[in-house]
Design a protein around this motif. Structure first.
Motif, PDB file in Angstrom:
ATOM      1  N   UNK A 154     -37.609   4.950 -41.047  1.00 47.06           N
ATOM      2  CA  UNK A 154     -36.852   5.349 -39.942  1.00 47.06           C
ATOM      3  C   UNK A 154     -36.593   4.422 -39.075  1.00 47.06           C
ATOM      4  N   UNK A 155     -35.421   4.092 -38.273  1.00 44.87           N
ATOM      5  CA  UNK A 155     -35.267   3.349 -37.197  1.00 44.87           C
ATOM      6  C   UNK A 155     -33.891   3.285 -36.936  1.00 44.87           C
ATOM      7  N   UNK A 156     -33.532   2.834 -35.853  1.00 44.59           N
ATOM      8  CA  UNK A 156     -32.148   2.918 -35.617  1.00 44.59           C
ATOM      9  C   UNK A 156     -31.187   1.884 -36.391  1.00 44.59           C
ATOM     10  N   UNK A 157     -31.910   0.712 -36.810  1.00 46.83           N
ATOM     11  CA  UNK A 157     -31.230  -0.259 -37.698  1.00 46.83           C
ATOM     12  C   UNK A 157     -30.969   0.188 -39.179  1.00 46.83           C
ATOM     13  N   UNK A 158     -31.670   1.292 -39.480  1.00 50.97           N
ATOM     14  CA  UNK A 158     -31.668   1.712 -40.998  1.00 50.97           C
ATOM     15  C   UNK A 158     -30.175   2.178 -41.012  1.00 50.97           C
ATOM     16  N   UNK A 159     -29.480   1.618 -42.158  1.00 47.31           N
ATOM     17  CA  UNK A 159     -28.140   2.419 -42.682  1.00 47.31           C
ATOM     18  C   UNK A 159     -28.123   3.749 -42.872  1.00 47.31           C
ATOM     19  N   UNK A 160     -26.953   4.384 -42.575  1.00 48.22           N
ATOM     20  CA  UNK A 160     -26.865   6.057 -42.755  1.00 48.22           C
ATOM     21  C   UNK A 160     -27.255   6.488 -44.180  1.00 48.22           C
ATOM     22  N   UNK A 161     -26.850   5.612 -45.068  1.00 44.07           N
ATOM     23  CA  UNK A 161     -27.266   5.952 -46.619  1.00 44.07           C
ATOM     24  C   UNK A 161     -28.756   6.243 -46.688  1.00 44.07           C
ATOM     25  N   UNK A 162     -29.580   5.550 -46.078  1.00 45.16           N
ATOM     26  CA  UNK A 162     -30.844   5.660 -46.084  1.00 45.16           C
ATOM     27  C   UNK A 162     -31.373   6.492 -45.078  1.00 45.16           C
ATOM     28  N   UNK A 163     -30.919   6.937 -43.938  1.00 50.08           N
ATOM     29  CA  UNK A 163     -31.457   7.704 -43.058  1.00 50.08           C
ATOM     30  C   UNK A 163     -31.117   9.084 -43.403  1.00 50.08           C
ATOM     31  N   UNK A 164     -30.038   9.232 -43.800  1.00 50.48           N
ATOM     32  CA  UNK A 164     -29.692  10.761 -44.377  1.00 50.48           C
ATOM     33  C   UNK A 164     -30.520  11.035 -45.324  1.00 50.48           C
ATOM     34  N   UNK A 165     -30.990  10.101 -46.340  1.00 45.06           N
ATOM     35  CA  UNK A 165     -31.821  10.556 -47.459  1.00 45.06           C
ATOM     36  C   UNK A 165     -33.308  10.773 -46.649  1.00 45.06           C
ATOM     37  N   UNK A 166     -33.787  10.303 -45.610  1.00 47.40           N
ATOM     38  CA  UNK A 166     -34.928  10.240 -45.085  1.00 47.40           C
ATOM     39  C   UNK A 166     -34.944  11.826 -44.035  1.00 47.40           C
ATOM     40  N   UNK A 167     -33.735  11.879 -43.736  1.00 47.64           N
ATOM     41  CA  UNK A 167     -33.601  13.297 -42.988  1.00 47.64           C
ATOM     42  C   UNK A 167     -33.687  14.567 -43.692  1.00 47.64           C
ATOM     43  N   UNK A 168     -32.794  14.311 -45.006  1.00 46.41           N
ATOM     44  CA  UNK A 168     -33.188  15.451 -45.993  1.00 46.41           C
ATOM     45  C   UNK A 168     -34.198  15.813 -46.358  1.00 46.41           C
ATOM     46  N   UNK A 169     -35.079  14.724 -46.798  1.00 43.71           N
ATOM     47  CA  UNK A 169     -36.420  14.810 -47.148  1.00 43.71           C
ATOM     48  C   UNK A 169     -37.260  15.685 -46.279  1.00 43.71           C
TER      49      UNK A 169
END
Lengths: 324, 282
Positions: A154-169
């Motif tokens: 998690x972090x502001x510099x994390x690409x959306x591709x990863x961020x969305x996966x984390x949020x869905x999880x």
């Protein structure tokens, strides 16, 4: 009235993202299982083109999961009529090019909506989410063997591709144990196959694979067969929770390049990003160094102890490497 | 690594005899499927490690060691050693010594500070030889797998000591004690004599270390390690697994007590070794 299927009873299954290689193979596996009567297959494209469209036990549909009303109509229409017990959610943008609010709506909000509706659905009892090892952070001071409690990326510099996966999880995890819906999250190692959204597969598509000089981390990869096998087990399980799903192949990045018949070229860290940006622009490839920077430096191997204990899942199908 | 295990094996065979190579192939490790363990260890690269560390062990530092019977043949155990010498050659010598004197050979999995895995080439070579980054998760898994850990409880402050403070142990951290208690593993104290004199330290620079994420960079008085004689003494195992239950690992008092006990045991080994030796190079 909610109809109970019983833990070992028959299951009707709805699969989102069913036109992906994992979804298609899962549908075939379920067809071979006599405990499954009906499979509702949700495609992003033309449903008549799905290879199982002609099967009597398969119902294929195209639904835009971004639109909440379409999701509602699906769950309280065909899903109720076919008495769906389990939803397997595989739909997730595979390309890092998919960005912005629409991609987020597809990756995260669609799942949120499905879960909310499933809570009050008359037949749906269980949701299985295919999550991703990309949700884990990779850093020098973190363990090589990644348990389910490992820090998330998690972090502001994390690409959306990863961020969305984390949020869905996390969205799925947040509902666990609170309502009547059983939720299982499977954090799968990267499936090394085309059409699965695998960054490593895309990276290996080139004859020359650049990697940061001086680093050769251990990675773990999953085969399509094992991915299908664990989803099949999850459908018939009565347990909730988050489970890591490692594959049978744990090897260094350099060995991965060799086994795929490619030539590895170590380059300076500073050159990695620009090189792959150029490659992406020229050839339209999906690999993004920014998404993979951490794991191209530091080893990260999923610890499958929990899945082994609870789901009896042991990776049994190594990847069929082109070169030895 | 930029080359496959087969090349590492070929290179190792330049130094090792066929018997030694065969012996190394009996290494106890968990093959995760492609010949590597999940942390990156590979027996052929361990052999390559012998090619690098072997001449130092045999010819340069002429290592003498005793007390190998304390190292269990199987099962989890923690080697707790003093740390010195500006660069971690002491770890490499213990690593060599343990493999030479265990049958089948065991790899002492050295626990390194967090910055080591982020060092290009060095971090990879160390990982192939069995070193791991010092996170709780890594050590837990290794002990659960019945591996032998090598821990320097003094940490980085131990290795960067002024000349006048040589053989004066820094206060032991408690992590090794907590691990051993929690995983019912005996602790074997290890005293290393000689390393303190290999690279006399002039200064330790924090500024130089900053760009590499290294706490301090030692600036030694000589350009290469002096050919001091190494002595490695293994003390009697401290049977924490018999004295405490795993739950005691949560008790700070117990953990501190065990760490102090280990420090005292290492100190005794050092004093014995210093008393016995006739000179730094002898």
């Amino acid at each position: 009235m909610r109809k109970k299927s019983g833990l070992t009873g028959r299951r009707n299954v709805l699969i989102t993202g069913a036109d992906t290689p994992i979804g298609e193979r899962l549908a075939r596996t379920l067809l071979a299982d006599s405990r499954v009567d009906r499979i509702l297959v949700i495609c992003g494209g033309d449903p008549s083109l799905h290879p199982l469209a002609d099967n009597d036990r398969v119902v294929t549909m195209q639904v835009d999961l971004v639109r909440a009303r379409r999701v509602r109509e699906l769950l309280f229409g065909p899903a109720r009529d076919h008495q769906i017990h389990v939803v397997v959610h595989l739909a997730m943008h595979r390309s890092p090019k998919a960005r912005g609010s629409r991609a987020h709506a597809f990756n995260v909000e669609a799942l949120r909506g499905i879960m909310e509706l499933a809570e009050r659905h008359p037949t749906i009892e269980r949701l299985v989410l295919r999550s991703d090892a990309a949700v884990y952070r990779s850093r020098r001071d973190l363990p090589v063997l990644i348990g389910e409690e490992h820090p998330l990326n998690i972090g502001v510099d994390v690409p959306q591709w990863v961020r969305d996966r984390v949020e869905a999880d996390v969205t799925a995890c947040a509902r666990m144990g609170l309502g009547r819906l059983q939720v299982m999250v499977l954090r799968m190692a990267e499936v090394l196959a085309p059409g699965t959204g695998s960054q490593v597969f895309d990276w290996l598509e080139s004859p020359f694979c650049f990697r940061p000089a001086g680093f050769d981390p251990m990675i773990n990869l999953l085969s399509l067969d094992d991915a299908t096998s664990v989803l099949h087990k999850a459908i018939f399980s009565d347990r909730q929770g988050v489970f890591n799903v490692p594959g049978a192949d744990t090897l260094p990045l350099s060995a991965c390049i060799r086994a795929w018949g490619r030539i590895g070229i170590p380059v300076a860290e500073a050159a990695m990003g620009p090189l792959y940006r150029i490659r992406s622009k020229v050839s339209g490839k999906q690999f993004r160094y920014g998404i993979n920077r951490g794991r191209f430096h530091f080893s990260g191997v999923l610890d499958g102890a929990r899945a082994r204990e609870v789901l009896r899942y042991v990776p049994a199908h190594p990847i069929d490497w082109p070169v030895g | 690594m930029p080359f496959p295990p087969s090349i590492a094996r070929a290179l190792a065979s330049l130094y090792l005899s066929d018997d030694e190579l065969d012996r190394l192939s009996d290494l106890h490790y968990q093959d995760a499927g492609h010949g590597y363990d999940p942390f990156g260890l590979h027996p052929d690269f361990v052999g390559l490690g012998h090619l690098i560390a072997g001449p130092l062990y045999d010819k340069w530092f002429r290592v003498i060691s005793r007390g190998h019977a304390s190292i269990p043949e199987v099962g989890p155990a923690v080697l707790a050693a003093n740390h010195s010498g500006s660069i971690p050659i002491d770890g490499a010598m213990i690593w060599m010594d343990v493999q030479r004197h265990t049958h089948p050979p065991r790899v002492a999995r050295a626990i390194a500070d967090h910055f080591v895995p982020s060092l290009p080439w060095v971090g990879t070579l160390f990982a192939r030889s069995g070193m791991i980054g010092g996170s709780r998760g890594n050590t837990r898994v290794l002990l659960e797998n019945g591996e032998l850990l090598l821990i320097f409880p003094e940490g980085t402050p131990g290795i960067i000591k002024p000349w006048k403070e040589r053989y004066q142990l820094r206060k032991f951290r408690v992590g090794h004690a907590e691990l051993a208690i929690r995983h019912s593993a005996p602790i074997i104290p290890v005293g290393v004599i000689g390393a303190e004199e290999q690279l006399p330290l002039i200064h330790a620079s924090k500024r130089l270390g900053k760009p590499f994420g290294v706490p301090e960079v030692p600036i030694p008085a000589v350009p290469f390690p002096l050919p001091v004689r190494y002595r490695i003494f293994y003390g009697d195992p401290i049977p924490v697994h018999e004295q405490y239950s795993p739950d005691d690992a949560d008790d700070p008092e117990v953990v501190r007590k065990v760490a102090a006990q280990v420090q005292a045991a290492v100190d005794v080994l050092l004093k014995q070794g210093l008393k016995e030796r006739k000179g730094v190079f002898a």
